[in-house]
Design a protein around this motif. Structure first.
Motif, PDB file in Angstrom:
ATOM      1  N   ILE A   2      22.276  24.956 -15.455  1.00 17.69           N
ATOM      2  CA  ILE A   2      21.503  26.791 -16.532  1.00 17.69           C
ATOM      3  C   ILE A   2      20.054  26.138 -16.055  1.00 17.69           C
ATOM      4  O   ILE A   2      19.648  25.372 -17.095  1.00 17.69           O
ATOM      5  CB  ILE A   2      21.887  27.259 -16.984  1.00 17.69           C
ATOM      6  N   ALA A   3      19.255  26.834 -14.370  1.00 23.23           N
ATOM      7  CA  ALA A   3      18.453  26.726 -14.588  1.00 23.23           C
ATOM      8  C   ALA A   3      17.257  26.876 -16.016  1.00 23.23           C
ATOM      9  O   ALA A   3      17.760  28.141 -16.629  1.00 23.23           O
ATOM     10  CB  ALA A   3      17.136  26.983 -13.430  1.00 23.23           C
ATOM     11  N   ILE A   4      16.378  25.973 -17.009  1.00 29.65           N
ATOM     12  CA  ILE A   4      15.595  26.426 -17.749  1.00 29.65           C
ATOM     13  C   ILE A   4      14.261  26.636 -17.315  1.00 29.65           C
ATOM     14  O   ILE A   4      13.694  25.971 -16.934  1.00 29.65           O
ATOM     15  CB  ILE A   4      16.441  25.518 -19.030  1.00 29.65           C
ATOM     16  N   GLU A   5      12.980  26.883 -17.982  1.00 27.12           N
ATOM     17  CA  GLU A   5      11.900  27.664 -18.175  1.00 27.12           C
ATOM     18  C   GLU A   5      10.927  26.886 -19.568  1.00 27.12           C
ATOM     19  O   GLU A   5      11.486  27.650 -19.832  1.00 27.12           O
ATOM     20  CB  GLU A   5      11.401  29.079 -17.614  1.00 27.12           C
ATOM     21  N   ALA A   6      10.292  26.160 -19.273  1.00 29.36           N
ATOM     22  CA  ALA A   6      10.238  25.924 -20.511  1.00 29.36           C
ATOM     23  C   ALA A   6       8.690  26.804 -20.484  1.00 29.36           C
ATOM     24  O   ALA A   6       8.186  27.556 -19.823  1.00 29.36           O
ATOM     25  CB  ALA A   6       8.641  24.652 -19.898  1.00 29.36           C
ATOM     26  N   VAL A   7       8.374  26.926 -21.908  1.00 24.63           N
ATOM     27  CA  VAL A   7       7.150  27.740 -22.623  1.00 24.63           C
ATOM     28  C   VAL A   7       6.448  26.433 -22.630  1.00 24.63           C
ATOM     29  O   VAL A   7       6.184  25.466 -23.874  1.00 24.63           O
ATOM     30  CB  VAL A   7       7.533  28.313 -23.497  1.00 24.63           C
ATOM     31  N   HIS A  57      17.345  30.902 -16.037  1.00 18.88           N
ATOM     32  CA  HIS A  57      18.329  31.755 -14.851  1.00 18.88           C
ATOM     33  C   HIS A  57      19.408  30.911 -13.784  1.00 18.88           C
ATOM     34  O   HIS A  57      20.000  29.818 -14.579  1.00 18.88           O
ATOM     35  CB  HIS A  57      16.462  31.633 -14.013  1.00 18.88           C
ATOM     36  N   ASP A  58      20.181  31.580 -12.734  1.00 18.82           N
ATOM     37  CA  ASP A  58      20.893  31.295 -12.455  1.00 18.82           C
ATOM     38  C   ASP A  58      21.881  30.704 -12.455  1.00 18.82           C
ATOM     39  O   ASP A  58      21.669  29.463 -12.634  1.00 18.82           O
ATOM     40  CB  ASP A  58      19.873  30.862 -11.044  1.00 18.82           C
ATOM     41  N   ALA A  59      22.533  31.134 -14.089  1.00 25.21           N
ATOM     42  CA  ALA A  59      23.463  30.211 -14.493  1.00 25.21           C
ATOM     43  C   ALA A  59      24.911  29.793 -13.531  1.00 25.21           C
ATOM     44  O   ALA A  59      25.394  31.407 -12.670  1.00 25.21           O
ATOM     45  CB  ALA A  59      24.415  31.094 -15.642  1.00 25.21           C
ATOM     46  N   ASP A  60      25.384  29.194 -13.583  1.00 26.74           N
ATOM     47  CA  ASP A  60      26.513  28.492 -12.562  1.00 26.74           C
ATOM     48  C   ASP A  60      27.539  29.324 -13.864  1.00 26.74           C
ATOM     49  O   ASP A  60      28.835  29.367 -12.564  1.00 26.74           O
ATOM     50  CB  ASP A  60      26.186  27.215 -12.779  1.00 26.74           C
ATOM     51  N   ILE A  64      27.445  34.609 -18.047  1.00 26.55           N
ATOM     52  CA  ILE A  64      26.098  34.534 -18.638  1.00 26.55           C
ATOM     53  C   ILE A  64      24.591  34.957 -17.258  1.00 26.55           C
ATOM     54  O   ILE A  64      24.521  34.313 -16.657  1.00 26.55           O
ATOM     55  CB  ILE A  64      25.185  33.350 -18.654  1.00 26.55           C
ATOM     56  N   PRO A  65      24.309  36.291 -17.607  1.00 24.15           N
ATOM     57  CA  PRO A  65      23.615  36.960 -15.986  1.00 24.15           C
ATOM     58  C   PRO A  65      22.435  36.029 -16.808  1.00 24.15           C
ATOM     59  O   PRO A  65      22.258  36.490 -17.904  1.00 24.15           O
ATOM     60  CB  PRO A  65      24.316  37.960 -16.440  1.00 24.15           C
ATOM     61  N   GLY A  66      21.100  35.946 -15.993  1.00 21.85           N
ATOM     62  CA  GLY A  66      19.575  35.571 -16.290  1.00 21.85           C
ATOM     63  C   GLY A  66      18.931  36.882 -15.569  1.00 21.85           C
ATOM     64  O   GLY A  66      20.178  37.095 -14.772  1.00 21.85           O
ATOM     65  N   PRO A  67      17.641  37.219 -15.966  1.00 22.20           N
ATOM     66  CA  PRO A  67      17.353  35.707 -17.463  1.00 22.20           C
ATOM     67  C   PRO A  67      18.103  35.752 -18.098  1.00 22.20           C
ATOM     68  O   PRO A  67      17.979  37.468 -18.627  1.00 22.20           O
ATOM     69  CB  PRO A  67      16.283  35.281 -16.879  1.00 22.20           C
ATOM     70  N   VAL A  68      18.056  35.439 -19.347  1.00 18.77           N
ATOM     71  CA  VAL A  68      18.590  35.859 -20.473  1.00 18.77           C
ATOM     72  C   VAL A  68      17.794  34.349 -21.420  1.00 18.77           C
ATOM     73  O   VAL A  68      17.400  33.160 -21.005  1.00 18.77           O
ATOM     74  CB  VAL A  68      19.558  35.673 -20.979  1.00 18.77           C
ATOM     75  N   ASP A  72      19.618  34.057 -27.491  1.00 17.93           N
ATOM     76  CA  ASP A  72      20.476  35.049 -27.337  1.00 17.93           C
ATOM     77  C   ASP A  72      21.819  34.415 -26.393  1.00 17.93           C
ATOM     78  O   ASP A  72      22.728  34.925 -26.708  1.00 17.93           O
ATOM     79  CB  ASP A  72      19.778  36.247 -26.369  1.00 17.93           C
ATOM     80  N   ALA A  73      21.245  33.787 -25.069  1.00 20.96           N
ATOM     81  CA  ALA A  73      22.475  33.210 -25.032  1.00 20.96           C
ATOM     82  C   ALA A  73      23.619  32.453 -25.772  1.00 20.96           C
ATOM     83  O   ALA A  73      24.962  32.249 -25.905  1.00 20.96           O
ATOM     84  CB  ALA A  73      22.134  32.284 -24.003  1.00 20.96           C
ATOM     85  N   ILE A  74      22.970  31.629 -26.337  1.00 19.34           N
ATOM     86  CA  ILE A  74      23.318  31.191 -27.577  1.00 19.34           C
ATOM     87  C   ILE A  74      24.318  31.610 -28.540  1.00 19.34           C
ATOM     88  O   ILE A  74      25.793  31.692 -28.543  1.00 19.34           O
ATOM     89  CB  ILE A  74      22.527  29.648 -28.329  1.00 19.34           C
ATOM     90  N   ARG A  75      23.966  32.889 -29.366  1.00 21.74           N
ATOM     91  CA  ARG A  75      24.100  33.455 -30.443  1.00 21.74           C
ATOM     92  C   ARG A  75      25.390  34.218 -29.125  1.00 21.74           C
ATOM     93  O   ARG A  75      26.743  34.571 -29.890  1.00 21.74           O
ATOM     94  CB  ARG A  75      23.356  35.168 -30.649  1.00 21.74           C
ATOM     95  N   GLY A  76      25.607  34.671 -28.023  1.00 20.59           N
ATOM     96  CA  GLY A  76      26.079  35.980 -26.781  1.00 20.59           C
ATOM     97  C   GLY A  76      27.877  34.339 -26.753  1.00 20.59           C
ATOM     98  O   GLY A  76      28.966  35.292 -26.530  1.00 20.59           O
TER      99      GLY A  76
END
Length: 476
Positions: A2-7, A57-60, A64-68, A72-76
């Motif tokens: 899953i594409a991950i965005e840095a903060v 973003h853009d999960a395979d 897990i729909p993005g963006p999330v 939250d994704a880990i809890r779900g």
């Protein structure tokens, strides 16, 4: 994957160009992070921390729909994202916080709280109603924070208290009243008037300390609590002492003299950024650390440290707890810092050392300290056989430090951790990465989150292009 965005984190000590260049093409910085735009950029977080979670973003994975947000994704989807082993040990969270940092000027002199102090401090601030995002808050969560740094460029720091007599020798060279009192506290023969106050602030653990540890605590306490009316002229006194040290040196430079030079260099750089701040004198009590690319240091909770300058990967327990004592315009919390302070003098811990079971193979160095939350790999793909520099410079440096046996030329396909949650960052060039669910091409500054359920990850070159990467993961 899953594409991950840095903060991005924009602190005053950050660089004006290093992170901006590294992450220029990743699409996450926006106009304020572009090169040439005023304003420093200090850190880029790949984070599941509730205070600053990364965006996915853009999960395979279709569920897990993005963006999330990552937390939250880990809890779900806990078992899918972090795996049953990690969730049993740490709960439905990412166990680590992974950053790339770049310091232009020194950071604060700081300590991360030990476990029971983190819990107690968090609960005190919750009961007092201090908002979680308040700049006056010290404890953002209930976790002790251990961290590890791997240099990407030359990196300078002060870490832990220096063993031996060098701190007292250095402070004797500093013509300043606070330094003179620190010498008295270190000697123990006739402690300064500050010693009684310092002893009242020693932590619970001090009942088991040696006399040497108590003397170190008193000297450190004096440096970080000296009043303003006694602090003027610290920077000039340090520069004068460094000049006298340089004038007295012979050739070749003895190891102890080199250590003293490096410690004074750290203190003088800190004093230039924070003039008349007496806490810079504490750096003369501490080990000066110089890391080349690929070299590393581990900082357990309670160990005092200050980063001076440079760019590095940083991975830590999933905590944002920082207790500051000086060298900062931010909130200082000296009483709580002293409750967690580790006063055992020792050389810094290198997680690349053989005792940690790490290895270097196939152009990958791994760094695994003795914690369950995290490890890090730093690697390269795509070095052609005809290159004049067939050995990756990072490995050449590690071989010089640990011996040629660390370099083992093996398959160009790299076997990396296959369980637990992982974050893969492309540091340069291009990477082709694949797991059991799909594949992607990453360019510099782009990253993906690899869920535990995605299995093995494979990292390969794109054509003849070389690329380098960092892989954060759990160590199991």
């Amino acid at each position: 994957m899953i594409a991950i965005e840095a903060v991005p984190k924009r602190y005053a000590w950050g660089s004006y160009d290093r992170l901006q260049r590294l992450f220029r093409d990743c699409g996450t910085l926006g106009p304020a992070g572009e090169p040439g735009v005023p304003g420093p950029l200090a850190e880029m977080w790949f984070s599941g921390h509730a205070g600053s979670p990364s965006l996915l973003h853009d999960a395979d994975a279709p569920d897990i729909p993005g963006p999330v947000n990552l937390d939250d994704a880990i809890r779900g989807h806990t078992d899918y994202m972090v795996g049953p082993t990690a969730s049993r040990m740490f709960g439905p969270v990412l166990p680590y916080l992974f950053k790339v940092i770049s310091a232009r000027i020194p950071l604060s002199l700081q300590v991360h709280p030990i476990d029971f102090e983190a819990r107690a401090g968090y609960n005190r601030e919750q009961d007092a109603g201090v908002p979680r995002q308040s700049p006056e808050r010290s404890f953002k969560d209930m976790l002790a924070k251990h961290e590890m740094v791997v240099a990407l460029e030359p990196f300078e720091a002060s870490v832990g208290f220096m063993p031996g007599a060098l701190p007292r020798r250095m402070l004797k060279l500093v013509d300043h009243p606070v330094a003179a009192d620190m010498v008295a506290d270190l000697s123990g023969d006739k402690p300064s008037p500050n010693a009684v106050v310092a002893d009242a602030m020693m932590p619970v653990a001090s009942r088991y300390w040696t006399s040497s540890q108590r003397r170190i605590f008193r000297a450190f306490h004096l440096a970080v609590t000296a009043p303003a009316d006694r602090s003027a002229g610290v920077a000039d006194a340090l520069c004068d002492a460094l000049t006298r040290l340089a004038d007295s040196e012979g050739s070749p430079l003895q190891p102890s003299r080199r250590t003293m030079r490096l410690a004074f260099d750290n203190a003088c750089k800190a004093a230039a950024a924070f003039p008349d701040d007496p806490s810079v004198l504490a750096l003369l009590l501490m080990n000066p650390v110089r890391l080349g690319p690929g070299e590393s240091v581990f900082i357990p909770a309670g160990l005092p440290h200050a980063y001076i300058r440079g760019t590095a990967a940083e991975i830590m327990t999933n905590s944002d707890n920082v207790l500051r004592a000086g060298m900062t315009p931010k909130h200082k919390d000296i009483p709580n810092l002293l409750r967690s302070l580790n006063c055992s003098p020792a050389v810094p811990v290198d997680p690349r050392a053989a005792s940690f079971g790490t290895f270097v193979t196939s152009d990958v160095a791994t760094y695994r300290p003795h914690v369950n939350e995290f490890m890090l790999a730093y690697g390269r793909v795509g070095a052609s056989e005809g290159q004049s520099e067939s050995v990756w410079p990072v490995l050449r440096r590690l071989a010089a430090r640990y011996g040629d046996s660390v370099i083992r030329r093996e398959s160009r396909r790299i076997a990396l951790p296959s369980q637990g949650p992982r974050v893969l960052l492309c540091c340069s060039g291009l990477l082709h990465c694949a797991d059991d669910e799909g594949d992607r091409v990453l360019r510099q500054g782009q990253a993906v989150f690899v869920p535990a359920a995605a299995g093995h990850i494979r990292i390969e070159p794109v054509g003849n292009a070389a690329g380098s990467f960092l892989l954060a993961s759990t160590p199991f």
